[in-house]
Design a protein around this motif. Structure first.
Motif, PDB file in Angstrom:
ATOM      1  N   ILE A  48      12.717 -15.539   4.942  1.00 18.72           N
ATOM      2  CA  ILE A  48      11.903 -16.485   5.699  1.00 18.72           C
ATOM      3  C   ILE A  48      10.486 -15.948   5.852  1.00 18.72           C
ATOM      4  O   ILE A  48       9.506 -16.644   5.595  1.00 18.72           O
ATOM      5  N   GLU A  49      10.365 -14.710   6.277  1.00 18.84           N
ATOM      6  CA  GLU A  49       9.043 -14.111   6.511  1.00 18.84           C
ATOM      7  C   GLU A  49       8.207 -14.053   5.240  1.00 18.84           C
ATOM      8  O   GLU A  49       6.996 -14.240   5.286  1.00 18.84           O
ATOM      9  N   ASN A  50       8.855 -13.808   4.099  1.00 22.19           N
ATOM     10  CA  ASN A  50       8.118 -13.700   2.832  1.00 22.19           C
ATOM     11  C   ASN A  50       7.397 -14.990   2.449  1.00 22.19           C
ATOM     12  O   ASN A  50       6.410 -14.951   1.711  1.00 22.19           O
ATOM     13  N   VAL A  51       7.896 -16.146   2.920  1.00 21.31           N
ATOM     14  CA  VAL A  51       7.282 -17.427   2.538  1.00 21.31           C
ATOM     15  C   VAL A  51       6.686 -18.175   3.732  1.00 21.31           C
ATOM     16  O   VAL A  51       6.159 -19.273   3.564  1.00 21.31           O
ATOM     17  N   ALA A  52       6.761 -17.604   4.925  1.00 22.40           N
ATOM     18  CA  ALA A  52       6.335 -18.313   6.146  1.00 22.40           C
ATOM     19  C   ALA A  52       4.879 -18.772   6.058  1.00 22.40           C
ATOM     20  O   ALA A  52       4.579 -19.942   6.330  1.00 22.40           O
ATOM     21  N   ASP A  53       3.970 -17.892   5.703  1.00 18.55           N
ATOM     22  CA  ASP A  53       2.554 -18.268   5.621  1.00 18.55           C
ATOM     23  C   ASP A  53       2.310 -19.228   4.464  1.00 18.55           C
ATOM     24  O   ASP A  53       1.599 -20.220   4.609  1.00 18.55           O
ATOM     25  N   GLU A  54       2.901 -18.932   3.321  1.00 18.62           N
ATOM     26  CA  GLU A  54       2.749 -19.776   2.128  1.00 18.62           C
ATOM     27  C   GLU A  54       3.155 -21.227   2.400  1.00 18.62           C
ATOM     28  O   GLU A  54       2.496 -22.167   1.945  1.00 18.62           O
ATOM     29  N   LEU A  55       4.242 -21.412   3.154  1.00 19.86           N
ATOM     30  CA  LEU A  55       4.787 -22.751   3.376  1.00 19.86           C
ATOM     31  C   LEU A  55       4.378 -23.364   4.711  1.00 19.86           C
ATOM     32  O   LEU A  55       4.729 -24.513   4.991  1.00 19.86           O
ATOM     33  N   GLY A  56       3.664 -22.614   5.527  1.00 22.68           N
ATOM     34  CA  GLY A  56       3.271 -23.133   6.836  1.00 22.68           C
ATOM     35  C   GLY A  56       4.440 -23.290   7.789  1.00 22.68           C
ATOM     36  O   GLY A  56       4.469 -24.242   8.573  1.00 22.68           O
ATOM     37  N   LEU A  57       5.381 -22.362   7.729  1.00 27.28           N
ATOM     38  CA  LEU A  57       6.516 -22.429   8.648  1.00 27.28           C
ATOM     39  C   LEU A  57       6.038 -22.146  10.070  1.00 27.28           C
ATOM     40  O   LEU A  57       5.329 -21.172  10.299  1.00 27.28           O
ATOM     41  N   PRO A  58       6.420 -22.992  11.036  1.00 24.58           N
ATOM     42  CA  PRO A  58       6.031 -22.711  12.415  1.00 24.58           C
ATOM     43  C   PRO A  58       6.772 -21.482  12.922  1.00 24.58           C
ATOM     44  O   PRO A  58       7.879 -21.182  12.470  1.00 24.58           O
ATOM     45  N   ARG A  59       6.145 -20.774  13.831  1.00 24.96           N
ATOM     46  CA  ARG A  59       6.777 -19.605  14.455  1.00 24.96           C
ATOM     47  C   ARG A  59       6.654 -19.745  15.953  1.00 24.96           C
ATOM     48  O   ARG A  59       5.545 -19.929  16.441  1.00 24.96           O
ATOM     49  N   PRO A  60       7.713 -19.691  16.690  1.00 28.32           N
ATOM     50  CA  PRO A  60       9.090 -19.653  16.205  1.00 28.32           C
ATOM     51  C   PRO A  60       9.438 -20.908  15.393  1.00 28.32           C
ATOM     52  O   PRO A  60       8.778 -21.930  15.491  1.00 28.32           O
ATOM     53  N   LEU A  61      10.510 -20.781  14.638  1.00 34.66           N
ATOM     54  CA  LEU A  61      10.982 -21.866  13.789  1.00 34.66           C
ATOM     55  C   LEU A  61      11.540 -23.011  14.632  1.00 34.66           C
ATOM     56  O   LEU A  61      11.867 -22.825  15.803  1.00 34.66           O
ATOM     57  N   PRO A  62      11.697 -24.189  14.017  1.00 36.64           N
ATOM     58  CA  PRO A  62      12.401 -25.264  14.715  1.00 36.64           C
ATOM     59  C   PRO A  62      13.867 -24.863  14.931  1.00 36.64           C
ATOM     60  O   PRO A  62      14.329 -23.877  14.333  1.00 36.64           O
ATOM     61  N   PRO A  63      14.595 -25.600  15.746  1.00 38.21           N
ATOM     62  CA  PRO A  63      16.015 -25.285  15.916  1.00 38.21           C
ATOM     63  C   PRO A  63      16.693 -25.164  14.555  1.00 38.21           C
ATOM     64  O   PRO A  63      16.392 -25.928  13.633  1.00 38.21           O
ATOM     65  N   LEU A  64      17.570 -24.183  14.446  1.00 39.97           N
ATOM     66  CA  LEU A  64      18.271 -23.975  13.188  1.00 39.97           C
ATOM     67  C   LEU A  64      19.677 -23.490  13.437  1.00 39.97           C
ATOM     68  O   LEU A  64      19.999 -22.958  14.501  1.00 39.97           O
ATOM     69  N   SER A  65      20.498 -23.688  12.434  1.00 41.99           N
ATOM     70  CA  SER A  65      21.853 -23.162  12.417  1.00 41.99           C
ATOM     71  C   SER A  65      22.012 -22.360  11.138  1.00 41.99           C
ATOM     72  O   SER A  65      21.516 -22.753  10.086  1.00 41.99           O
ATOM     73  N   LEU A  66      22.704 -21.244  11.232  1.00 44.83           N
ATOM     74  CA  LEU A  66      23.077 -20.456  10.067  1.00 44.83           C
ATOM     75  C   LEU A  66      24.597 -20.457  10.057  1.00 44.83           C
ATOM     76  O   LEU A  66      25.223 -19.967  10.988  1.00 44.83           O
ATOM     77  N   ILE A  67      25.153 -21.033   9.018  1.00 46.23           N
ATOM     78  CA  ILE A  67      26.602 -21.203   8.923  1.00 46.23           C
ATOM     79  C   ILE A  67      27.112 -20.372   7.754  1.00 46.23           C
ATOM     80  O   ILE A  67      26.677 -20.562   6.611  1.00 46.23           O
ATOM     81  N   GLY A  68      28.013 -19.443   8.033  1.00 49.17           N
ATOM     82  CA  GLY A  68      28.627 -18.643   6.987  1.00 49.17           C
ATOM     83  C   GLY A  68      29.731 -19.420   6.306  1.00 49.17           C
ATOM     84  O   GLY A  68      30.545 -20.069   6.970  1.00 49.17           O
ATOM     85  N   VAL A  69      29.729 -19.400   4.990  1.00 51.26           N
ATOM     86  CA  VAL A  69      30.746 -20.097   4.205  1.00 51.26           C
ATOM     87  C   VAL A  69      31.325 -19.132   3.178  1.00 51.26           C
ATOM     88  O   VAL A  69      30.704 -18.128   2.826  1.00 51.26           O
ATOM     89  N   ASP A  70      32.524 -19.444   2.683  1.00 47.31           N
ATOM     90  CA  ASP A  70      33.134 -18.597   1.663  1.00 47.31           C
ATOM     91  C   ASP A  70      32.376 -18.678   0.348  1.00 47.31           C
ATOM     92  O   ASP A  70      32.148 -17.678  -0.312  1.00 47.31           O
ATOM     93  N   TYR A  71      31.999 -19.884  -0.042  1.00 44.99           N
ATOM     94  CA  TYR A  71      31.258 -20.065  -1.288  1.00 44.99           C
ATOM     95  C   TYR A  71      30.575 -21.420  -1.262  1.00 44.99           C
ATOM     96  O   TYR A  71      30.938 -22.303  -0.489  1.00 44.99           O
ATOM     97  N   LEU A  72      29.568 -21.567  -2.121  1.00 43.51           N
ATOM     98  CA  LEU A  72      28.906 -22.844  -2.323  1.00 43.51           C
ATOM     99  C   LEU A  72      29.309 -23.351  -3.703  1.00 43.51           C
ATOM    100  O   LEU A  72      30.188 -22.772  -4.346  1.00 43.51           O
ATOM    101  N   PHE A  73      28.684 -24.374  -4.218  1.00 42.47           N
ATOM    102  CA  PHE A  73      29.200 -25.056  -5.402  1.00 42.47           C
ATOM    103  C   PHE A  73      29.106 -24.273  -6.698  1.00 42.47           C
ATOM    104  O   PHE A  73      29.753 -24.637  -7.666  1.00 42.47           O
TER     105      PHE A  73
END
Length: 136
Positions: free
Chosen positions: A96-121
């Motif tokens: 996130i930090e590596n692209v925050a300035d490049e993409l104009g990410l607000p700090r702090p970020l908007p509400p977010l969820s990080l969901i752990g999964v076994d695998y993606l597609f």
């Protein structure tokens, strides 16, 4: 501004995101799960969580821009991470930090969820990002 971000007094802090967002726009933008692929569909940053987070966020930014939005319009982010373990937090946040300035990410970020999964597609996909935004 179509989105107001806040963390009301008494809510757990510090976290790298706001707990609450208020979207006041009349048009909704939903960006489907974005992964670490380039414009031709080739994998980017295979095996590298930090690199994949950055590329998935870049792709999310492109999706938002296509609808006339940017990260300042985002009401909520959702991340899916394969094999999540708390020891991965530093690599995830670095992405996130590596692209925050490049993409104009607000700090702090908007509400977010990080969901752990076994695998993606696909087996090389470590992270997927979804965004929801509002526009006037």
């Amino acid at each position: 501004m179509t989105v107001r971000l806040l963390t009301p007094e008494g809510m757990f802090q510090p976290v790298p995101y706001h707990h609450v967002s208020i979207g006041t726009g009349t048009r909704q933008v939903h960006v489907a799960g974005q992964i670490a692929r380039d414009a031709e569909g080739r994998p980017v940053a295979t095996g590298d969580l930090t690199g994949q987070v950055g590329q998935a966020l870049r792709n999310t930014a492109r999706g938002l821009a296509g609808a006339g939005a940017d990260f300042s319009d985002v009401v909520r982010l959702r991340f899916f991470v394969t094999g999540w373990n708390p020891h991965m937090a530093d690599a995830f946040m670095a992405g996130i930090e590596n692209v925050a300035d490049e993409l104009g990410l607000p700090r702090p970020l908007p509400p977010l969820s990080l969901i752990g999964v076994d695998y993606l597609f696909e087996p090389d996909v470590l992270v997927e990002v979804e965004a929801f935004a509002t526009l006037d």
